[in-house]
Enzyme design. Structure first.
Site, PDB file in Angstrom:
ATOM      1  N   HIS A  22     -15.704  39.455  32.148  1.00 21.07           N
ATOM      2  CA  HIS A  22     -16.798  40.165  32.829  1.00 21.07           C
ATOM      3  C   HIS A  22     -17.934  39.243  33.260  1.00 21.07           C
ATOM      4  O   HIS A  22     -19.119  39.572  33.149  1.00 21.07           O
ATOM      5  CB  HIS A  22     -17.330  41.294  31.962  1.00 21.07           C
ATOM      6  CG  HIS A  22     -16.368  42.438  31.785  1.00 21.07           C
ATOM      7  ND1 HIS A  22     -15.323  42.663  32.649  1.00 21.07           N
ATOM      8  CD2 HIS A  22     -16.299  43.420  30.838  1.00 21.07           C
ATOM      9  CE1 HIS A  22     -14.646  43.748  32.252  1.00 21.07           C
ATOM     10  NE2 HIS A  22     -15.222  44.216  31.159  1.00 21.07           N
ATOM     11  N   HIS A  44     -18.766  50.083  34.971  1.00 22.14           N
ATOM     12  CA  HIS A  44     -18.207  50.170  33.620  1.00 22.14           C
ATOM     13  C   HIS A  44     -18.714  51.382  32.838  1.00 22.14           C
ATOM     14  O   HIS A  44     -18.924  51.293  31.624  1.00 22.14           O
ATOM     15  CB  HIS A  44     -18.528  48.885  32.852  1.00 22.14           C
ATOM     16  CG  HIS A  44     -17.508  48.511  31.820  1.00 22.14           C
ATOM     17  ND1 HIS A  44     -17.425  49.137  30.597  1.00 22.14           N
ATOM     18  CD2 HIS A  44     -16.536  47.572  31.826  1.00 22.14           C
ATOM     19  CE1 HIS A  44     -16.455  48.579  29.878  1.00 22.14           C
ATOM     20  NE2 HIS A  44     -15.892  47.627  30.605  1.00 22.14           N
ATOM     21  N   GLU A  74     -12.264  51.313  35.845  1.00 18.75           N
ATOM     22  CA  GLU A  74     -12.870  50.141  36.464  1.00 18.75           C
ATOM     23  C   GLU A  74     -12.092  49.771  37.729  1.00 18.75           C
ATOM     24  O   GLU A  74     -11.049  49.135  37.657  1.00 18.75           O
ATOM     25  CB  GLU A  74     -12.890  48.976  35.479  1.00 18.75           C
ATOM     26  CG  GLU A  74     -13.627  49.275  34.174  1.00 18.75           C
ATOM     27  CD  GLU A  74     -13.324  48.246  33.109  1.00 18.75           C
ATOM     28  OE1 GLU A  74     -13.536  47.038  33.361  1.00 18.75           O
ATOM     29  OE2 GLU A  74     -12.862  48.645  32.020  1.00 18.75           O
TER      30      GLU A  74
END
Length: 350
Positions: free
Chosen positions: A120, A194, A314
């Site tokens: 991420h 998210h 996502e």
């Protein structure tokens, strides 16, 4: 696009102080409301969605996990593995193997924050940045645009990148996310959202809900959840969700999708007779139920969250795409524009 001073927006755009950063910088919460009474609250820390309230049977149901205060969002990144509740993930969503990639013959070393890999965007990804406010539009289909300047070699990624993210709440109960980005150098990019969704309310158990994914294959991964470059055929597989069935646990997998106009995924609450449809122009939707709640984590309204409290959809490019030439292109060239569009649509089934 002109950057607005938040102080000028406080009185007129449902803007209120959410908390103070350790350096005393103010973080604000903004609320978008449509004619149906649906409300979406977003803060400029991480361009994070903190609440999505759906009017249902005379009451309001909050369908995303989150925290009541800024301190809890800040502290969540000190956990062994941060939950990323409602955040904007970048520069690169998902994992990059061995925290490195090559571009134009140059090797780039990234921040290692997940078993020697990058997850991420690194330890200080976009979800931990303070975003600017570029535009606020009221009335029908209200919208809020955030902007972020990510410096050259931010977490190891090349190029100074300017990112815009527009949240629009339509009168059809859609939360529309539109991303744009440009870079001063060739770079890689993969942005996503998210939120952990729970259509029974953020105090419910997502395993009692049903899921549909329009996908016949998912990315094969190694034990560290790094794509091998191969695909897993979902025919007769437990994770074949082309026929609706209950949410699984645990799951942390990228499903290959290919539709810019049709529904790619759905979450359905039979209890609340509520459905969420997911649309995206991205090549995958990563499904995650695992929560990173470490037994339990205190959330909004003093609710104890656990690993089964929410599910992430996502929408994104493939994890580790910079290291697999046959994966969809993840390179953003200097002078070109990255765009991404995702819609979460909520519908009462009564």
């Amino acid at each position: 696009m002109e950057i607005k001073h938040i102080s000028h927006l406080k009185e007129t755009h449902n803007c209120k102080l959410f908390g103070l950063m350790p350096n005393k910088e103010e973080i604000y919460s903004f609320e978008l409301t449509n004619k149906n009474g649906m409300k979406v609250q977003v803060i400029n820390y991480g361009a994070t969605v903190t609440s999505i309230q759906i009017p249902l049977n005379g009451k309001s149901i909050d369908v995303v996990l989150g925290f009541d205060n800024l301190e809890s969002y800040l502290e969540s990144y000190n956990l062994p593995s941060a939950p990323y509740f409602g955040t904007t993930v970048g520069r690169y969503a998902g994992r990059i193997h061995k925290a490195s990639f090559s571009l134009n013959g140059i090797d780039f070393k990234l921040d290692e924050n997940n078993n020697g890999n990058t997850l991420h965007g690194g330890d200080m990804g976009f979800g931990r940045k303070i975003w600017n406010v570029a535009s606020v539009i009221s009335g029908e289909n209200p919208s809020l645009t955030f902007s972020l300047l990510s410096e050259h070699i931010d977490e190891g990624f090349p190029g100074e990148m300017t990112v815009y993210l527009t949240y629009t709440l339509t009168e059809e109960n859609e939360l529309k996310l539109e991303y744009k980005a440009v870079s001063t150098e060739d770079t890689v990019i993969n942005l996503t959202h998210h939120s952990y969704f729970n259509l029974d309310g953020h105090d419910g158990n997502v395993l009692e809900q049903q899921m549909f994914i329009k996908s016949d294959k998912m990315l094969e991964t190694n034990p560290d959840n790094i794509p091998t470059g191969n695909y897993t055929d979902l025919t007769n597989h437990d994770f074949d969700f082309r026929n609706t069935k209950n949410c699984p646990f645990p799951i942390d997998n990228s499903f290959v999708v290919n539709s810019k106009t049709e529904i790619v995924a759905q979450l359905i609450s039979l209890k609340n007779k509520l459905r969420m449809d997911v649309y995206t122009d991205q090549p995958s939707v990563h499904i995650y139920v695992g929560g990173n709640c470490f037994g339990k984590l205190k959330g909004k309204e003093n609710v104890d969250y656990n690993a089964q409290s929410g599910i992430c959809f996502e929408t994104q490019n493939f994890p580790d795409a910079p290291n697999h030439s046959h994966f969809p292109n993840a390179v953003l060239r200097k002078g070109e524009e990255y765009t991404q569009k995702t819609v979460y649509k909520f519908e009462n089934l009564n």
